[in-house]
Design a protein around this motif. Sequence first.
Motif, PDB file in Angstrom:
ATOM      1  N   ALA A  24       0.792  -1.243   0.000  1.00 47.65           N
ATOM      2  CA  ALA A  24       0.000   0.000   0.000  1.00 47.65           C
ATOM      3  C   ALA A  24       0.822   1.290   0.000  1.00 47.65           C
ATOM      4  O   ALA A  24       0.258   2.378  -0.108  1.00 47.65           O
ATOM      5  CB  ALA A  24      -1.010   0.017   1.147  1.00 47.65           C
ATOM      6  N   LYS A  26      -0.769   4.202  -2.209  1.00 48.18           N
ATOM      7  CA  LYS A  26      -1.192   3.603  -3.478  1.00 48.18           C
ATOM      8  C   LYS A  26      -2.378   4.350  -4.080  1.00 48.18           C
ATOM      9  O   LYS A  26      -2.434   4.595  -5.282  1.00 48.18           O
ATOM     10  CB  LYS A  26      -1.547   2.145  -3.239  1.00 48.18           C
ATOM     11  CG  LYS A  26      -2.020   1.392  -4.477  1.00 48.18           C
ATOM     12  CD  LYS A  26      -2.488   0.006  -4.066  1.00 48.18           C
ATOM     13  CE  LYS A  26      -3.337  -0.631  -5.140  1.00 48.18           C
ATOM     14  NZ  LYS A  26      -4.079  -1.765  -4.590  1.00 48.18           N
ATOM     15  N   ARG A  27      -3.315   4.753  -3.234  1.00 49.81           N
ATOM     16  CA  ARG A  27      -4.542   5.379  -3.781  1.00 49.81           C
ATOM     17  C   ARG A  27      -4.233   6.710  -4.464  1.00 49.81           C
ATOM     18  O   ARG A  27      -4.987   7.165  -5.315  1.00 49.81           O
ATOM     19  CB  ARG A  27      -5.596   5.529  -2.697  1.00 49.81           C
ATOM     20  CG  ARG A  27      -5.229   6.505  -1.603  1.00 49.81           C
ATOM     21  CD  ARG A  27      -6.278   6.601  -0.504  1.00 49.81           C
ATOM     22  NE  ARG A  27      -5.792   7.490   0.545  1.00 49.81           N
ATOM     23  CZ  ARG A  27      -4.922   7.135   1.476  1.00 49.81           C
ATOM     24  NH1 ARG A  27      -4.455   5.895   1.515  1.00 49.81           N
ATOM     25  NH2 ARG A  27      -4.504   8.003   2.385  1.00 49.81           N
ATOM     26  N   THR A  28      -3.118   7.344  -4.103  1.00 51.41           N
ATOM     27  CA  THR A  28      -2.802   8.608  -4.755  1.00 51.41           C
ATOM     28  C   THR A  28      -1.900   8.425  -5.979  1.00 51.41           C
ATOM     29  O   THR A  28      -1.669   9.373  -6.713  1.00 51.41           O
ATOM     30  CB  THR A  28      -2.106   9.593  -3.784  1.00 51.41           C
ATOM     31  OG1 THR A  28      -0.858   9.030  -3.387  1.00 51.41           O
ATOM     32  CG2 THR A  28      -2.950   9.869  -2.562  1.00 51.41           C
ATOM     33  N   GLU A  59      -8.076   0.505  -8.342  1.00 49.97           N
ATOM     34  CA  GLU A  59      -8.049   0.121  -6.927  1.00 49.97           C
ATOM     35  C   GLU A  59      -7.178  -1.125  -6.751  1.00 49.97           C
ATOM     36  O   GLU A  59      -6.452  -1.263  -5.763  1.00 49.97           O
ATOM     37  CB  GLU A  59      -9.472  -0.137  -6.434  1.00 49.97           C
ATOM     38  CG  GLU A  59      -9.530  -0.295  -4.924  1.00 49.97           C
ATOM     39  CD  GLU A  59     -10.922  -0.675  -4.424  1.00 49.97           C
ATOM     40  OE1 GLU A  59     -11.880  -0.583  -5.206  1.00 49.97           O
ATOM     41  OE2 GLU A  59     -11.007  -1.093  -3.251  1.00 49.97           O
TER      42      GLU A  59
END
Lengths: 328, 342
Positions: A184, A191-193, A198
């Motif tokens: 992550a 990771k989300r940025t 997803e």
Amino acid sequence: MAPSKETLGWMYRTMVTSRRYENAIEKIYLEGKTPVFNMARGPIPGEMHLSNGQEPVAVGVCAHLKPEDIVTATHRPHHQAIAKGVDLDRMTAEIFGKATGLSGGRGGHMHLFDADVNFACSGIIAQGMGPAVGGALSRKMQGKPGVAVAFIGESAANQGAFHEAMNLAAVWKLPMICVIEDNAWGISVAKRTSTSVEHNHVRAASYGIPGHYVSGNDPWKIYEVAGEAIARARAGEGPTLIEAETYRLAGHFMGDTEGYRPKGEKQALFERDPIPAMRKRLEAEGTFTAAELDGLEAEAAAAVDAAIRFARESADPKPEDALTAVFA
Amino acid sequence: MENERKLTIARAMAEAVAQEMRVDPSVFVMGEDIAELGGVYGNTRGLLDEFGKDRIRDTPISETAFIGAAVGAAQDGMRPVVELMFVDFFGVCFDAIYNLMAKNIYFSGGNFKVPMVLMTSTGGGYSDGGQHSQCVYGTFAHLPGMKVVCPSNAYDAKGLMTAAIRDDSPVIYMFHKGLQGMGWLGTEPGANVHVPEEAYEVEIGKAAIVREGGDVTIVSLAQGVHHALKAAKTLEADGISAEVVDLRSLVPLDRETVLKSVAKTGRLIVVDEDYHSYGVTGEIIATVAEHDLAALKAPPRRIAFPDVPIPFARVMEQYCLPNPDKIVAAAREICPAGAPAA
């Protein structure tokens, strides 16, 4: 396919070996680096990337591999190297920069090469992808047994090398498996940025190959999914992409203060530490008794102690040997 | 001899690869347009028909992947010959080249071998613009772990290719487009020479004296060698006797041959189509200066591409490129007028 008792014992012992190894390295790494942190000092200079928490992926995959199979690993390679069966004494000596190291001190912790078990790692993100494809191509062309596994982190799935290599492996239908250890974090970037999807396993669709997601940092589940992918590769059916959720219980590198982590994240991860969880399940299901598991842990501890001793007692390389082994 | 078999560099390269492929099943070729098309420079022509798609592999336009794959295959016992179509394209795949291919032998303490050849085209002069005309010899030669060869004629091209394929270390094989014998790229007749039919090696790391002389040493490589030979002919009429050294390899560099020649002539001109600064010309002059400054009777001269991107317009590109006239002018400046031939 569920792992046998013997395999489970190997997986648990290997996970414990890896964790104890990292704990030992962490302690030694800090020798000479306090009170003022200076990366150049102490018995282990340079950067240090520990793999605490990521052990299930390495053992779940490597439980299916033989010495002839090829693994390319990352800048965070210790758990993968241990699971692949790299000589622990010589690996440790390499990390210490000793003459008895795998490459006589020329590589260090990010450049561990063991030809006996076809293991190599490298320090730049997604760099092992091409060589894994080439290893798989070599086996296919030679008609020799063996698959190639590229371990990468989730951030490597944003590198060009990842996409180029997956496409090439797919178009040539090679016995290659890419295993994404999703912890992550790309150093400090979540990771989300950084990632447009997803889950990275969905990217398999763009290469026309199977993609699987394994949640929960669960060695049983990883074993099962990896087993299918490796069997598929061995049968000549081509590459697979596996994305496995895992936890980085340490910083990106030693000295990382991890101020970027949300409050409470670390504690929550430690509560899900996969090693106590595995022990609990092995006992609960009656696979091993507490005494048997203690025995496996003792074996792990002995191997780590011996390796550290070997490294500490080994001599430094001759400085002028720096000028050798540039060419074969 | 009248019955000598002359080949172009392109055909000599293909012949060397084919001969090695016949005796060694681990040799294979991959790259862009190297199978059906036979390579855009003709150096893999005919190989697909003889060896088939498995060993002569067209790749996707994915240099990072297929050069990285060559490293992995080489480490696993194969001997890949891969083509990077234009050396200018190294920018998209240099990590695989200089961080993997060039370093894995060292990082493994010699326990891994990386027997691969990366063949790549160099050079301009035909107005292809600044991303399809560079040489960057110095860039590759500067970074440790790669052998670098750059033939100027078909005999050396075949022998160096054979030696490169048989070598257990990675070899960058840089062939100059202007010497390939492809009509559409212009043709240098001096590059098409007699090539024996049987397999042979030209030792990597050995320069050649391609013309003997006593007044000035002209050191060059690839197309520069032909410029130097033309200049030497002109200079002969002036009574200036020029010796021409063809480096043939940049890594390892045959410093001995250069030093011996300069010890004899006392004057040095280095000709290189790569950029002027931090390159081959500087390295050769430094080699002489470090060894024996007193050997030089005059300041050494270098003729190289100015430190600018390669321009498109014909007059601009030709202004920048080395040529025989520039070499003649430099030689006249550093040699005493009308010096008797040696």
